[in-house]
Write an enzyme that holds these catalytic residues in place. Structure first.
Site, short mmCIF file in Angstrom:
data_model
loop_
_atom_site.label_atom_id
_atom_site.label_comp_id
_atom_site.label_asym_id
_atom_site.label_seq_id
_atom_site.Cartn_x
_atom_site.Cartn_y
_atom_site.Cartn_z
N ASN A 54 0.83 -1.19 0.00
CA ASN A 54 0.00 0.00 0.00
C ASN A 54 0.88 1.25 0.00
OD1 ASN A 54 -0.33 -1.44 2.77
ND2 ASN A 54 -0.97 0.59 3.38
N ASP A 55 0.81 2.09 1.00
CA ASP A 55 1.43 3.43 0.91
C ASP A 55 2.92 3.42 0.51
OD1 ASP A 55 -0.81 3.40 2.52
OD2 ASP A 55 0.07 4.52 4.16
N PRO A 56 3.33 4.41 -0.29
CA PRO A 56 4.77 4.67 -0.41
C PRO A 56 5.26 5.21 0.93
CG PRO A 56 3.52 6.41 -1.51
CD PRO A 56 2.52 5.38 -1.05
N GLN A 71 4.71 0.25 2.23
CA GLN A 71 3.99 -0.67 3.10
C GLN A 71 3.82 -1.99 2.35
OE1 GLN A 71 2.06 0.30 6.49
NE2 GLN A 71 4.19 0.90 6.19
N SER A 115 3.30 3.55 8.19
CA SER A 115 3.94 4.53 7.30
C SER A 115 4.80 5.54 8.05
CB SER A 115 2.88 5.26 6.49
OG SER A 115 2.36 4.37 5.55
#
Ligand code: FRU
Length: 437
Positions: A54-56, A71, A115
């Site tokens: 998922n998130d950078p 992530q 994150s």
């Protein structure tokens, strides 16, 4: 504790994490061949080598490389067991996958590594600050520092910030983001207070960025029905500040100024509809590069990719414009017909309703409402649609309208037969794109 004992404990911790990373990397490696062979997996957009992302996280330029973390669940194609995956690039386009950078430390009561960001300390060394989630405790902010210049091996510094710093506890307290302003280094966190979404600010209390002092609320999200906000990022663009927040599946950009310890905004807009949990490269020689997560459905061996790296600038009316980085042009191969992956640039005659088909995507534009729509995303433009730039990449579509004043990131689950109907567009230029993998 004696210095020798502290050194021994760090060493033990490093060995335990190295073993966890080896196991996680093996789990990913076992799915790579299958993921690579999946025609629905993007070839231009950044994806994990296999499994869930998922998130950078923590993008940073260091010793000639753009490093990107993200992530990552190494054990499945759905969200769980958050680790930080790691890749590097010379050009934002071709990414070299590296071993997982940091894994949770269950022996320290840590279940997930959420994150965070990476920033250079006063000695010029990168420091990661991330949110540590444990099964039986409040979120904490922990740090990690590299043991080598390739940023492959990291040593954790637990409990850098806990809720005791905040006066009263912050709900959903996470996603630390570090930045510099007026010669000082600050850290922002997302969360909520008294049922309102807030960003808190902290000031570095040591040159190594391992100690922070709580300053207070930096920004309160204007809509009172939002209880917390995620993934704050801030960057100076032109002579203003751009604050990005992720709220309920959308990234929002606020353009404004910092004064009296608070962020004051002049404009507000949704940014790159379909992308979420953004991060920005801030130390790239004047450019601020935006990347964010696009959630996908139920692919078996992979899920999640990042929006195309895009440079942020401001329009005359102080809104954020996103332009795909110039480096993406290196993937272009001349072609007369659209292929997949491909890039298309075209102009649009004002005033007409537009329906175009793009390898499984259908895009429409209604000149009355100025709404531009793809299969699952839509945006209302501030000016009539005049220019389009499209990137189609397997099941991913990125649409830049009017030179990036509005952007849509959409994804379809299944690759449809590649039908293309570009009627209504003029001055069409198409390029087949080489795979970046
Ligand atoms: C955003 C987010 C972050 C959190 C991470 C966990 O997508 O919810 O707030 O740190 O994902 O994976």
């Amino acid at each position: 504790m004696s210095l020798a004992l502290i050194a021994m404990l760090f060493c033990l911790q490093d060995t335990t994490m190295d073993a966890a990373i080896e196991k996680a990397d093996k789990a990913v490696a076992a799915r790579i061949a299958e993921a690579q062979a999946d025609p629905s997996r993007p070839r231009i957009h950044f994806t994990a080598p296999a499994q869930w992302m998922n998130d950078p996280n923590g993008p940073i330029f260091y010793k000639g490389w753009y490093h990107l973390f993200y992530q990552h669940n190494p054990f499945d194609s759905q969200w769980q067991h958050m680790h930080w995956g790691h890749a590097r690039s010379r050009d934002f386009v071709h990414w070299e996958h590296l071993p997982i950078a940091i894994a949770p430390s269950p022996e320290l009561g840590e279940e997930h590594i959420y994150s965070g960001s990476c920033f250079l300390n006063d000695a010029g060394k990168p420091v990661i600050t991330y949110t540590s989630i444990g099964p039986n405790r409040e979120p904490e902010q922990w740090s990690a520092t590299p043991r080598d210049d390739e940023l492959l091996h990291w040593t954790k510094h637990p409990h850098v910030l806990d809720q005791s710093a905040n006066g009263s506890p912050i709900a959903e307290w996470r996603d630390p983001f570090m930045f510099r302003e007026g010669g000082k280094t600050y850290l922002l966190t997302g969360g909520g207070r008294s049922g309102r979404g807030v960003i808190e600010r902290y000031e570095a209390a040591s040159r190594d960025l391992l100690h922070w002092r709580h300053l207070g609320v930096f920004f309160t999200y204007p809509d009172s029905d939002v209880g917390n906000i995620e993934c704050p990022n801030i960057a100076r663009v032109g002579n203003l500040w751009v604050l990005l927040v992720s709220v309920r599946g959308r990234v929002e950009a606020f353009v404004g100024t910092i004064s009296d310890g608070r962020f004051h905004f002049e404009t507000r807009q949704a940014l790159a509809e379909g992308s979420y949990a953004s991060q920005i490269f801030q130390n790239t020689g004047g450019r601020t590069i935006y990347m964010a997560w696009v959630n996908t459905g139920n692919h078996k061996t992979w899920n999640g990719y990042l929006s195309l790296p895009s440079e942020m600038s401001l329009t005359r009316d102080r809104h954020v414009r996103l332009s795909p980085v110039a480096e993406l042009a290196s993937l272009r191969v001349a072609a007369n017909e659209p292929a997949n992956p491909c890039e298309i640039e075209a102009t649009v005659h004002g005033g007409q309703r537009l329906t175009i088909e793009l390898g499984g995507f259908e895009m429409t534009y209604d000149p009355m409402s100025r709404v531009l729509r793809t299969n699952h995303r839509s945006v209302a433009l501030s000016r009539p649609l005049a220019k389009l730039r499209l990137f189609l990449d397997a099941t991913a579509l990125d649409v830049y309208a009017n030179d990036g004043e509005a952007v849509l990131c959409d994804h379809i689950d299944n690759l449809a037969p590649a039908a293309f109907d570009l009627n209504g567009l003029s001055n069409i230029r198409t390029w087949k794109l080489q795979s970046a993998r």
